[in-house]
Design a protein around this motif. Sequence first.
Motif, PDB file in Angstrom:
ATOM      1  N   PHE A   1     -29.392  15.100  -5.448  1.00  0.00           N
ATOM      2  CA  PHE A   1     -28.187  15.491  -4.738  1.00  0.00           C
ATOM      3  C   PHE A   1     -28.410  16.733  -3.874  1.00  0.00           C
ATOM      4  O   PHE A   1     -27.562  17.063  -3.043  1.00  0.00           O
ATOM      5  CB  PHE A   1     -27.061  15.678  -5.747  1.00  0.00           C
ATOM      6  N   ALA A   2     -29.551  17.394  -4.064  1.00  0.00           N
ATOM      7  CA  ALA A   2     -29.953  18.448  -3.131  1.00  0.00           C
ATOM      8  C   ALA A   2     -30.497  17.829  -1.844  1.00  0.00           C
ATOM      9  O   ALA A   2     -30.256  18.341  -0.741  1.00  0.00           O
ATOM     10  CB  ALA A   2     -31.001  19.346  -3.783  1.00  0.00           C
ATOM     11  N   ALA A   3     -31.219  16.717  -1.966  1.00  0.00           N
ATOM     12  CA  ALA A   3     -31.815  16.077  -0.793  1.00  0.00           C
ATOM     13  C   ALA A   3     -30.782  15.672   0.249  1.00  0.00           C
ATOM     14  O   ALA A   3     -30.961  15.954   1.445  1.00  0.00           O
ATOM     15  CB  ALA A   3     -32.661  14.875  -1.225  1.00  0.00           C
ATOM     16  N   PRO A   4     -29.662  15.020  -0.117  1.00  0.00           N
ATOM     17  CA  PRO A   4     -28.686  14.669   0.913  1.00  0.00           C
ATOM     18  C   PRO A   4     -27.991  15.869   1.540  1.00  0.00           C
ATOM     19  O   PRO A   4     -27.490  15.772   2.666  1.00  0.00           O
ATOM     20  CB  PRO A   4     -27.686  13.770   0.172  1.00  0.00           C
ATOM     21  N   ILE A   5     -27.958  16.982   0.840  1.00  0.00           N
ATOM     22  CA  ILE A   5     -27.388  18.189   1.454  1.00  0.00           C
ATOM     23  C   ILE A   5     -28.278  18.648   2.607  1.00  0.00           C
ATOM     24  O   ILE A   5     -27.790  18.994   3.697  1.00  0.00           O
ATOM     25  CB  ILE A   5     -27.206  19.295   0.397  1.00  0.00           C
ATOM     26  N   VAL A   6     -29.584  18.634   2.398  1.00  0.00           N
ATOM     27  CA  VAL A   6     -30.506  18.982   3.478  1.00  0.00           C
ATOM     28  C   VAL A   6     -30.408  17.957   4.601  1.00  0.00           C
ATOM     29  O   VAL A   6     -30.373  18.314   5.789  1.00  0.00           O
ATOM     30  CB  VAL A   6     -31.946  19.080   2.940  1.00  0.00           C
ATOM     31  N   ALA A   7     -30.347  16.676   4.245  1.00  0.00           N
ATOM     32  CA  ALA A   7     -30.213  15.635   5.271  1.00  0.00           C
ATOM     33  C   ALA A   7     -28.935  15.821   6.074  1.00  0.00           C
ATOM     34  O   ALA A   7     -28.929  15.660   7.307  1.00  0.00           O
ATOM     35  CB  ALA A   7     -30.226  14.261   4.605  1.00  0.00           C
ATOM     36  N   ALA A   8     -27.846  16.182   5.397  1.00  0.00           N
ATOM     37  CA  ALA A   8     -26.572  16.387   6.089  1.00  0.00           C
ATOM     38  C   ALA A   8     -26.627  17.583   7.029  1.00  0.00           C
ATOM     39  O   ALA A   8     -26.069  17.547   8.133  1.00  0.00           O
ATOM     40  CB  ALA A   8     -25.452  16.576   5.064  1.00  0.00           C
ATOM     41  N   ALA A   9     -27.290  18.649   6.601  1.00  0.00           N
ATOM     42  CA  ALA A   9     -27.418  19.825   7.473  1.00  0.00           C
ATOM     43  C   ALA A   9     -28.182  19.463   8.750  1.00  0.00           C
ATOM     44  O   ALA A   9     -27.846  19.935   9.846  1.00  0.00           O
ATOM     45  CB  ALA A   9     -28.120  20.951   6.725  1.00  0.00           C
ATOM     46  N   ILE A  10     -29.212  18.636   8.611  1.00  0.00           N
ATOM     47  CA  ILE A  10     -29.974  18.188   9.781  1.00  0.00           C
ATOM     48  C   ILE A  10     -29.109  17.292  10.659  1.00  0.00           C
ATOM     49  O   ILE A  10     -29.076  17.441  11.891  1.00  0.00           O
ATOM     50  CB  ILE A  10     -31.251  17.452   9.334  1.00  0.00           C
ATOM     51  N   ALA A  11     -28.383  16.353  10.048  1.00  0.00           N
ATOM     52  CA  ALA A  11     -27.517  15.447  10.807  1.00  0.00           C
ATOM     53  C   ALA A  11     -26.429  16.212  11.542  1.00  0.00           C
ATOM     54  O   ALA A  11     -26.099  15.898  12.694  1.00  0.00           O
ATOM     55  CB  ALA A  11     -26.898  14.416   9.865  1.00  0.00           C
ATOM     56  N   ARG A  12     -25.867  17.217  10.894  1.00  0.00           N
ATOM     57  CA  ARG A  12     -24.808  18.002  11.529  1.00  0.00           C
ATOM     58  C   ARG A  12     -25.354  18.783  12.723  1.00  0.00           C
ATOM     59  O   ARG A  12     -24.716  18.846  13.778  1.00  0.00           O
ATOM     60  CB  ARG A  12     -24.179  18.948  10.505  1.00  0.00           C
ATOM     61  N   GLU A  13     -26.520  19.364  12.574  1.00  0.00           N
ATOM     62  CA  GLU A  13     -27.141  20.087  13.694  1.00  0.00           C
ATOM     63  C   GLU A  13     -27.417  19.139  14.857  1.00  0.00           C
ATOM     64  O   GLU A  13     -27.188  19.473  16.020  1.00  0.00           O
ATOM     65  CB  GLU A  13     -28.438  20.739  13.219  1.00  0.00           C
ATOM     66  N   GLN A  14     -27.906  17.950  14.526  1.00  0.00           N
ATOM     67  CA  GLN A  14     -28.183  16.951  15.555  1.00  0.00           C
ATOM     68  C   GLN A  14     -26.905  16.555  16.296  1.00  0.00           C
ATOM     69  O   GLN A  14     -26.882  16.486  17.535  1.00  0.00           O
ATOM     70  CB  GLN A  14     -28.812  15.718  14.912  1.00  0.00           C
ATOM     71  N   SER A  15     -25.830  16.294  15.533  1.00  0.00           N
ATOM     72  CA  SER A  15     -24.575  15.855  16.136  1.00  0.00           C
ATOM     73  C   SER A  15     -23.934  16.939  16.990  1.00  0.00           C
ATOM     74  O   SER A  15     -23.421  16.674  18.077  1.00  0.00           O
ATOM     75  CB  SER A  15     -23.597  15.415  15.036  1.00  0.00           C
ATOM     76  N   LEU A  16     -23.953  18.162  16.491  1.00  0.00           N
ATOM     77  CA  LEU A  16     -23.286  19.251  17.195  1.00  0.00           C
ATOM     78  C   LEU A  16     -23.930  19.577  18.536  1.00  0.00           C
ATOM     79  O   LEU A  16     -23.246  19.868  19.523  1.00  0.00           O
ATOM     80  CB  LEU A  16     -23.276  20.508  16.320  1.00  0.00           C
ATOM     81  N   TYR A  17     -25.252  19.502  18.578  1.00  0.00           N
ATOM     82  CA  TYR A  17     -25.954  19.987  19.761  1.00  0.00           C
ATOM     83  C   TYR A  17     -26.620  18.884  20.580  1.00  0.00           C
ATOM     84  O   TYR A  17     -27.279  19.179  21.581  1.00  0.00           O
ATOM     85  CB  TYR A  17     -26.999  21.031  19.340  1.00  0.00           C
ATOM     86  N   GLY A  18     -26.442  17.632  20.187  1.00  0.00           N
ATOM     87  CA  GLY A  18     -26.958  16.543  20.983  1.00  0.00           C
ATOM     88  C   GLY A  18     -28.475  16.519  21.080  1.00  0.00           C
ATOM     89  O   GLY A  18     -29.037  16.179  22.126  1.00  0.00           O
ATOM     90  N   ILE A  19     -29.131  16.885  19.998  1.00  0.00           N
ATOM     91  CA  ILE A  19     -30.589  16.936  19.983  1.00  0.00           C
ATOM     92  C   ILE A  19     -31.125  15.837  19.058  1.00  0.00           C
ATOM     93  O   ILE A  19     -30.361  15.171  18.373  1.00  0.00           O
ATOM     94  CB  ILE A  19     -31.107  18.315  19.529  1.00  0.00           C
ATOM     95  N   SER A  20     -32.424  15.669  19.020  1.00  0.00           N
ATOM     96  CA  SER A  20     -33.014  14.674  18.128  1.00  0.00           C
ATOM     97  C   SER A  20     -33.023  15.188  16.693  1.00  0.00           C
ATOM     98  O   SER A  20     -32.926  16.402  16.450  1.00  0.00           O
ATOM     99  CB  SER A  20     -34.434  14.345  18.574  1.00  0.00           C
ATOM    100  N   ALA A  21     -33.178  14.266  15.767  1.00  0.00           N
ATOM    101  CA  ALA A  21     -33.263  14.669  14.367  1.00  0.00           C
ATOM    102  C   ALA A  21     -34.496  15.526  14.116  1.00  0.00           C
ATOM    103  O   ALA A  21     -34.454  16.455  13.287  1.00  0.00           O
ATOM    104  CB  ALA A  21     -33.285  13.433  13.468  1.00  0.00           C
ATOM    105  N   VAL A  22     -35.576  15.249  14.806  1.00  0.00           N
ATOM    106  CA  VAL A  22     -36.795  16.050  14.650  1.00  0.00           C
ATOM    107  C   VAL A  22     -36.534  17.484  15.097  1.00  0.00           C
ATOM    108  O   VAL A  22     -36.930  18.447  14.414  1.00  0.00           O
ATOM    109  CB  VAL A  22     -37.952  15.428  15.441  1.00  0.00           C
ATOM    110  N   GLU A  23     -35.848  17.646  16.237  1.00  0.00           N
ATOM    111  CA  GLU A  23     -35.521  19.001  16.713  1.00  0.00           C
ATOM    112  C   GLU A  23     -34.557  19.689  15.748  1.00  0.00           C
ATOM    113  O   GLU A  23     -34.683  20.899  15.488  1.00  0.00           O
ATOM    114  CB  GLU A  23     -34.904  18.918  18.102  1.00  0.00           C
ATOM    115  N   ALA A  24     -33.604  18.931  15.223  1.00  0.00           N
ATOM    116  CA  ALA A  24     -32.653  19.511  14.280  1.00  0.00           C
ATOM    117  C   ALA A  24     -33.362  19.960  12.998  1.00  0.00           C
ATOM    118  O   ALA A  24     -33.056  21.015  12.446  1.00  0.00           O
ATOM    119  CB  ALA A  24     -31.559  18.497  13.957  1.00  0.00           C
TER     120      ALA A  24
END
Length: 526
Positions: free
Chosen positions: A480-503
């Motif tokens: 349940f720690a892993a999806p928190i990190v995944a969500a932080a990456i997804a949120r950064e990607q969504s907010l700034y219109g960047i790739s998941a790798v950049e996020a």
Amino acid sequence: MSELPVPNPSDQPPTGVDPSVEPDSARWRRSIRVSGSGGGFVYRVGELIVDTDATDLVARLVGQPGLEGTTIDGSSLTLLTGIPGELGVAAAVRARGFRAQPNHVVFAAAGVHANPAMHANPAMHANPAMHANPAMHANPAMHANPAMHANPAMHANPAMHANPAMHANPAMHANLVLLANLLALANPAMHANSGVGSCSCGCGCTPTRGCGVAETASADLAAPPTLSSVEWTPEEPELWRGRQYSRPAVDSHVLVLDTGLAPDAIGGKISGVHARSKEAWGPTKKKLPPPKPDTDNRDPHDANNDDWLDPVAGHGTFIAGIIARLAPGAEVAVGKVLENTGEGDDADIAFRINAVIQAGQRPDILVLSCSCYSENDNAPLGLASAVARIQALGTVVVAAAGNDGSCRVTWPAALPGVISVGALGPDGPAEFSNWGSWVKACAPGVDVVGSFYNGVDEHDDENPKSSDFQGWARWSGTSFAAPIVAAAIAREQSLYGISAVEAADRVVHDRRLYRIPGMGTVVNVH
């Protein structure tokens, strides 16, 4: 060191009986074995993953002309079944220059309440060598920064690490990830410090059994877990970020391969979350009669019909709900690759990742909250190949590090480029979390609150109005720690219109971010 024998034909399910209704205990006896060699690992009976070009060699070695298998990745790797003496055959194939491994079993990285016989021995978790040994918590390689850890009240206080309430609590340490339980059955000193050699993770710690330097004895078969460790919690709607904000700059597509998604009628309707369409489970079930070879990617709460909540039922729903809650702009697809008792395997999970690729789909983020140890700590062939393929398409892979309190590498977390995630508690690293130089990030993993079944009991009393779970639960584990990190990456990607790798570079890999030695970058959201 001798291995457990291949089961007799009498151990197999009767001809014509659909294994989809096979009791969990029978399935485990038939299909799962523990090896004490190569550091200790769990594998599928009679199954090998080999280079496809080695199929004829295996056929000659075992005297089965015309042996056929199922390709895992479409060409280079094949799963072979019905192989007697699979570990010896694998070694013989490798000696001739081919790749070959047993089909390693992976387990959901969440605590479970298993058969008391698995955990009753106090020598497993009560041994002071596990938590009181200064090599684990006082090693300067782990806590060297004097500004951070020098205060003796923080790490030297025996109340922190020796308090029996912290380590003897059966809910915390008697119900860790299944793999550690299996490996420790015949060796109560598994977690006691061996005092020799060096660890496998390169972190400089004093090695312990289970840390890659000492073999565990071959274990008798264990019964599957029977109860879940998920806990009731009241509804907490304020935790939902909601989707009332402006549309994100880009949608982030997240794939969770786990236990599947709850049926809609009992909690599967989560905004932004859906189950994948019906698809083949994987090569290990290819020869089974319909409908078992396929999965609808749903997660029934009581698959074995014993009126008890299955041990890891709701695991995938809980994970998907965390991502949807913390990253409202994400679209989360959920697939079922783990049984409700928590186990899956290298071949099937690799097959499913490759099926996603072959269908032309490319998720931005792949979340794998499962882990395994492997023979001689070598990366499982199927997962290594599949993860590398999907990473080449630009997918960020996030995986749970495991819950054994060990620095021994687990897979797929330790694969190249994978963001391996350990668990934090309110006061620092969770005592159960795996750790080491291979762990790249950490996030809250103790008493995480998330979406769960609605109208479901731990023990069914057939009265929905008094159900134990009403859409919410709390659970602990690196799962349940892993999806928190995944969500932080997804949120950064969504907010700034960047790739998941950049996020991921921003959220995890930026060198200026705060890190805990042996635990990686801190991602502290909930």
